[in-house]
Design an enzyme around this catalytic site. Structure first.
Site, PDB file in Angstrom:
ATOM      1  N   LYS A 288     -18.658  30.246  63.910  1.00  0.00           N
ATOM      2  CA  LYS A 288     -17.468  30.060  63.060  1.00  0.00           C
ATOM      3  C   LYS A 288     -17.712  28.783  62.258  1.00  0.00           C
ATOM      4  O   LYS A 288     -17.419  27.683  62.717  1.00  0.00           O
ATOM      5  CB  LYS A 288     -16.217  29.938  63.933  1.00  0.00           C
ATOM      6  CG  LYS A 288     -14.923  30.361  63.281  1.00  0.00           C
ATOM      7  CD  LYS A 288     -14.497  29.525  62.107  1.00  0.00           C
ATOM      8  CE  LYS A 288     -13.992  28.148  62.470  1.00  0.00           C
ATOM      9  NZ  LYS A 288     -13.858  27.290  61.260  1.00  0.00           N
TER      10      LYS A 288
ATOM     11  N   GLY B 106     -17.012  18.627  65.771  1.00  0.00           N
ATOM     12  CA  GLY B 106     -15.822  18.364  64.978  1.00  0.00           C
ATOM     13  C   GLY B 106     -15.131  17.130  65.515  1.00  0.00           C
ATOM     14  O   GLY B 106     -15.767  16.271  66.126  1.00  0.00           O
TER      15      GLY B 106
ATOM     16  N   CYS C  97     -21.251  11.477  61.716  1.00  0.00           N
ATOM     17  CA  CYS C  97     -20.607  11.129  62.991  1.00  0.00           C
ATOM     18  C   CYS C  97     -21.242   9.917  63.652  1.00  0.00           C
ATOM     19  O   CYS C  97     -20.565   9.133  64.295  1.00  0.00           O
ATOM     20  CB  CYS C  97     -20.695  12.318  63.925  1.00  0.00           C
ATOM     21  SG  CYS C  97     -22.366  12.954  64.042  1.00  0.00           S
TER      22      CYS C  97
ATOM     23  N   GLU D  87     -12.053   6.348  63.338  1.00  0.00           N
ATOM     24  CA  GLU D  87     -13.128   6.836  62.469  1.00  0.00           C
ATOM     25  C   GLU D  87     -12.599   7.042  61.044  1.00  0.00           C
ATOM     26  O   GLU D  87     -11.590   7.714  60.857  1.00  0.00           O
ATOM     27  CB  GLU D  87     -13.630   8.162  63.051  1.00  0.00           C
ATOM     28  CG  GLU D  87     -14.859   8.685  62.378  1.00  0.00           C
ATOM     29  CD  GLU D  87     -15.334   9.997  63.005  1.00  0.00           C
ATOM     30  OE1 GLU D  87     -14.479  10.846  63.330  1.00  0.00           O
ATOM     31  OE2 GLU D  87     -16.546  10.169  63.142  1.00  0.00           O
TER      32      GLU D  87
HETATM   33  P1  NAD Z   1     -12.259  19.508  62.831  1.00  0.00           P
HETATM   34  O1  NAD Z   1     -12.226  19.210  64.262  1.00  0.00           O
HETATM   35  O2  NAD Z   1     -10.980  19.509  62.060  1.00  0.00           O
HETATM   36  O3  NAD Z   1     -12.906  20.947  62.543  1.00  0.00           O
HETATM   37  C1  NAD Z   1     -14.148  21.337  63.052  1.00  0.00           C
HETATM   38  C2  NAD Z   1     -14.210  22.845  63.181  1.00  0.00           C
HETATM   39  O4  NAD Z   1     -13.256  23.297  64.129  1.00  0.00           O
HETATM   40  C3  NAD Z   1     -13.913  23.604  61.886  1.00  0.00           C
HETATM   41  O5  NAD Z   1     -14.804  24.699  61.806  1.00  0.00           O
HETATM   42  C4  NAD Z   1     -12.487  24.093  62.119  1.00  0.00           C
HETATM   43  O6  NAD Z   1     -12.155  25.256  61.372  1.00  0.00           O
HETATM   44  C5  NAD Z   1     -12.489  24.390  63.597  1.00  0.00           C
HETATM   45  N1  NAD Z   1     -11.162  24.383  64.237  1.00  0.00           N
HETATM   46  C6  NAD Z   1     -10.051  23.714  63.848  1.00  0.00           C
HETATM   47  N2  NAD Z   1      -9.044  23.941  64.725  1.00  0.00           N
HETATM   48  C7  NAD Z   1      -9.534  24.758  65.698  1.00  0.00           C
HETATM   49  C8  NAD Z   1      -8.983  25.328  66.891  1.00  0.00           C
HETATM   50  N3  NAD Z   1      -7.720  25.100  67.270  1.00  0.00           N
HETATM   51  N4  NAD Z   1      -9.787  26.097  67.659  1.00  0.00           N
HETATM   52  C9  NAD Z   1     -11.068  26.318  67.316  1.00  0.00           C
HETATM   53  N5  NAD Z   1     -11.643  25.810  66.194  1.00  0.00           N
HETATM   54  C10 NAD Z   1     -10.881  25.040  65.383  1.00  0.00           C
HETATM   55  O7  NAD Z   1     -13.285  18.468  62.251  1.00  0.00           O
HETATM   56  P2  NAD Z   1     -13.549  18.088  60.753  1.00  0.00           P
HETATM   57  O8  NAD Z   1     -12.479  17.187  60.282  1.00  0.00           O
HETATM   58  O9  NAD Z   1     -13.852  19.329  59.981  1.00  0.00           O
HETATM   59  O10 NAD Z   1     -14.930  17.287  60.929  1.00  0.00           O
HETATM   60  C11 NAD Z   1     -14.991  15.936  61.046  1.00  0.00           C
HETATM   61  C12 NAD Z   1     -15.210  15.523  62.477  1.00  0.00           C
HETATM   62  O11 NAD Z   1     -16.420  16.063  63.009  1.00  0.00           O
HETATM   63  C13 NAD Z   1     -15.371  14.028  62.578  1.00  0.00           C
HETATM   64  O12 NAD Z   1     -14.631  13.510  63.649  1.00  0.00           O
HETATM   65  C14 NAD Z   1     -16.865  13.864  62.821  1.00  0.00           C
HETATM   66  O13 NAD Z   1     -17.228  12.665  63.424  1.00  0.00           O
HETATM   67  C15 NAD Z   1     -17.178  15.048  63.644  1.00  0.00           C
HETATM   68  N6  NAD Z   1     -18.619  15.340  63.646  1.00  0.00           N
HETATM   69  C16 NAD Z   1     -19.330  15.141  64.797  1.00  0.00           C
HETATM   70  C17 NAD Z   1     -20.685  15.351  64.842  1.00  0.00           C
HETATM   71  C18 NAD Z   1     -21.486  15.141  66.108  1.00  0.00           C
HETATM   72  O14 NAD Z   1     -22.522  15.746  66.262  1.00  0.00           O
HETATM   73  N7  NAD Z   1     -21.071  14.303  67.022  1.00  0.00           N
HETATM   74  C19 NAD Z   1     -21.341  15.812  63.712  1.00  0.00           C
HETATM   75  C20 NAD Z   1     -20.600  16.000  62.556  1.00  0.00           C
HETATM   76  C21 NAD Z   1     -19.223  15.771  62.547  1.00  0.00           C
END
Ligand code: NAD
Length: 486
Positions: free
Chosen positions: A180, A232, A289, A390
């Site tokens: 997804k 995420g 991240c 962040e």
């Molecule tokens: P997010 O958590 O809002 O979304 C991430 C994904 O989760 C998206 O595909 C979204 O559609 C999905 N999602 C949202 N709600 C959901 C639910 N209830 N159930 C299942 N899936 C759901 O994150 P974002 O704002 O898109 O991304 C930024 C975040 O990601 C930042 O905090 C960043 O640090 C983190 N990140 C972490 C890494 C790592 O490897 N540690 C890498 C890249 C980004």
């Protein structure tokens, strides 16, 4: 030569079908460089997700029965096809989220490296014998087994590298996947699926359901999904964990960071400014991240480093990522731009930071895009919002420390624990601090995580748990069966 701005038609990939429509309607994809709609993409609904999981479940029987060398060979073929398509994967990565072509190319190259790396693991996954027939009454041994269907939920900042870190090891271990992706980054993913099909990976082994939170939730809750791997933010991770509790489903969570970069007086300050400027500003406008967003500098060299960094950041040029003179692209959405500018505004108002460079939105021809000026904040107050939360934008905080203990207190003083960075030539200090820093990884004198396949990557605290990359990364997708024969 004019830049090629064409984007592919995006599909749901379910078994051997490519669907142009999904149960959750359409999403208008906006190019963050211009703020204009590029195309409408189909969004998967719960029924699509259910069908994708069904396809993955059926394909698991076939994929699992393949010999390990056959799985290895098909993954190597996939790597070759991705490599032949590197330019297009990079171009589409720019059109996805406004990253620079240099980063688009590095992340797609990272995916290729991961594919070859984990192809090499596919035929080397062994169990062990625990008691020998000659001296025990039982022959005991272990068998590593795949879980079945893995639910893969990723975000928009680096989808290609996320595929390398999650999907490829899951496949190499013999699992099938339903991905997804974020609806914000559909294009390079579509191209990846072309390579998956051309490589000869059987239909249903890799399924893609572009969509939003509802599709993600349906995937996580599906009883046939045996493990979830997520990248995420921590808020979404909490919802995912709560949903996984229903079936006691295991997870790997790669979340955000607030990584400290601790600079001692013996550091090469030019190298510190070059690496920090590249990783935080130029790579993806601060939307990474594990990047070093808090620079903790010893009092003796604080002013000298602040001056060098300010000069460097002041020279950065925000703009169209396809323009070779640009080194900082936009942030991903209007909402992200507003959130970042508001955070900087609050820090300024509360007096918790001094703005040394930037702090606003570039005007002129960049006004319609989602740009934020590369921003350097000085004398940031520990425990303030800008120091603790962040930002996920082109903003770096500088803080002073006087001794090692103070540096450690500030470095470990957030809820996150993804990466820590150190600059010193004192090997005793390196080993001492490495043991004390509360982070999944410590990177010294310019070393960076993520793009090396061999070292495990992951967090502590609200940066998540589980590991990606290295042997640990493929073990996440295997469970151990114990066998004893009397
Ligand atoms: P997010 O958590 O809002 O979304 C991430 C994904 O989760 C998206 O595909 C979204 O559609 C999905 N999602 C949202 N709600 C959901 C639910 N209830 N159930 C299942 N899936 C759901 O994150 P974002 O704002 O898109 O991304 C930024 C975040 O990601 C930042 O905090 C960043 O640090 C983190 N990140 C972490 C890494 C790592 O490897 N540690 C890498 C890249 C980004």
């Amino acid at each position: 030569m004019a830049t090629d701005m064409t984007v592919p038609d995006v599909h749901l990939h379910i078994g051997d079908e490519r669907r142009s429509t999904g149960g959750a309607g359409l999403h208008e994809h906006v190019y963050p460089v211009t703020g204009e709609v590029q195309s409408a993409i189909p969004m998967a609904g719960p029924d699509d997700v259910d069908q994708a999981v069904g396809a993955a479940e059926r394909a698991f029987t076939t994929w699992r029965s393949w010999s390990t060398w056959r799985r290895r060979d098909v993954l190597l073929r996939l790597a070759d096809l991705l490599e032949a398509d590197l330019d297009e994967l990079s171009r589409l990565s720019v059109l996805d989220n406004g990253m620079t072509p240099l980063l688009g190319s590095s992340l797609a190259s990272g995916l290729i490296d991961y594919t070859r790396y984990y192809a090499g693991w596919a035929d080397k996954l062994e169990g062990r014998v625990t008691s020998l027939p000659a001296n025990g009454r039982e022959l005991g041994y272990t068998m590593p087994e795949p879980f079945g269907v893995i639910g893969v939920i990723i975000t928009w900042n680096g989808p290609m590298i996320s595929l390398g870190m999650k999907v490829i090891p899951a496949l190499a271990a013999g699992n099938t996947v339903v991905i997804k992706p974020s609806e914000l980054t559909p294009y390079a993913m579509e191209r990846f699926m072309r390579a998956v099909e051309d490589a000869g990976i059987p239909a249903g082994v890799v399924n893609v359901v572009p969509g939003g939170a509802a599709a993600g939730e349906a995937l996580v809750r599906h009883p046939a999904v045996k493990k979830v791997t997520f990248t995420g933010g921590p808020a979404t991770a909490r919802r995912i964990l709560a949903a996984c509790a229903e079936h006691l489903k295991p997870t790997v969570l790669e979340l955000g960071g607030k990584s400290a970069n601790i600079v001692f007086p013996d550091a090469d300050l030019d190298a510190v400014s070059a690496v920090n400027s590249f990783t935080v500003f130029e790579a993806l406008a601060g939307q990474g991240c594990a990047i070093p967003t808090r620079i903790l500098v010893h009092d003796d060299v604080y002013d000298a480093l602040a001056e060098r960094l300010a000069a460097r950041v002041g020279e950065l040029r925000a703009g169209d990522p396809f323009d070779p003179a640009t080194n900082v692209g936009p942030v991903v959405t209007k909402a992200a731009q507003e959130r970042i500018l508001a955070m900087v505004g609050r820090a300024r108002q509360e007096g918790s930071a001094r703005v040394l460079v930037g702090g606003g939105q570039p005007g002129g021809e960049l006004e319609s895009g989602f740009f934020v000026e590369p921003t350097l904040l000085g004398d940031v107050r520990p425990s303030s919002e800008i120091e603790q939360v962040e930002v996920f934008g082109p903003v770096v905080s500088m803080l002073r420390f006087r001794d090692e203990d103070e540096a450690l207190r500030i470095a470990n003083g957030t809820e996150y624990g993804l990466a820590s960075y150190l600059w010193t030539n004192d090997v005793n200090r390196i080993t001492r601090l490495t043991a004390e820093l509360d982070a999944g990884g410590v990177y010294v004198n310019g070393a960076m995580p993520v793009l090396g396949c061999e070292l495990p990557f992951g967090g502590t605290g609200i940066s998540g748990f589980g590991r990606e990359s290295g042997e640990e990364g493929i073990r996440e997708f295997l469970r151990t069966k114990a066998v004893a024969i009397a």
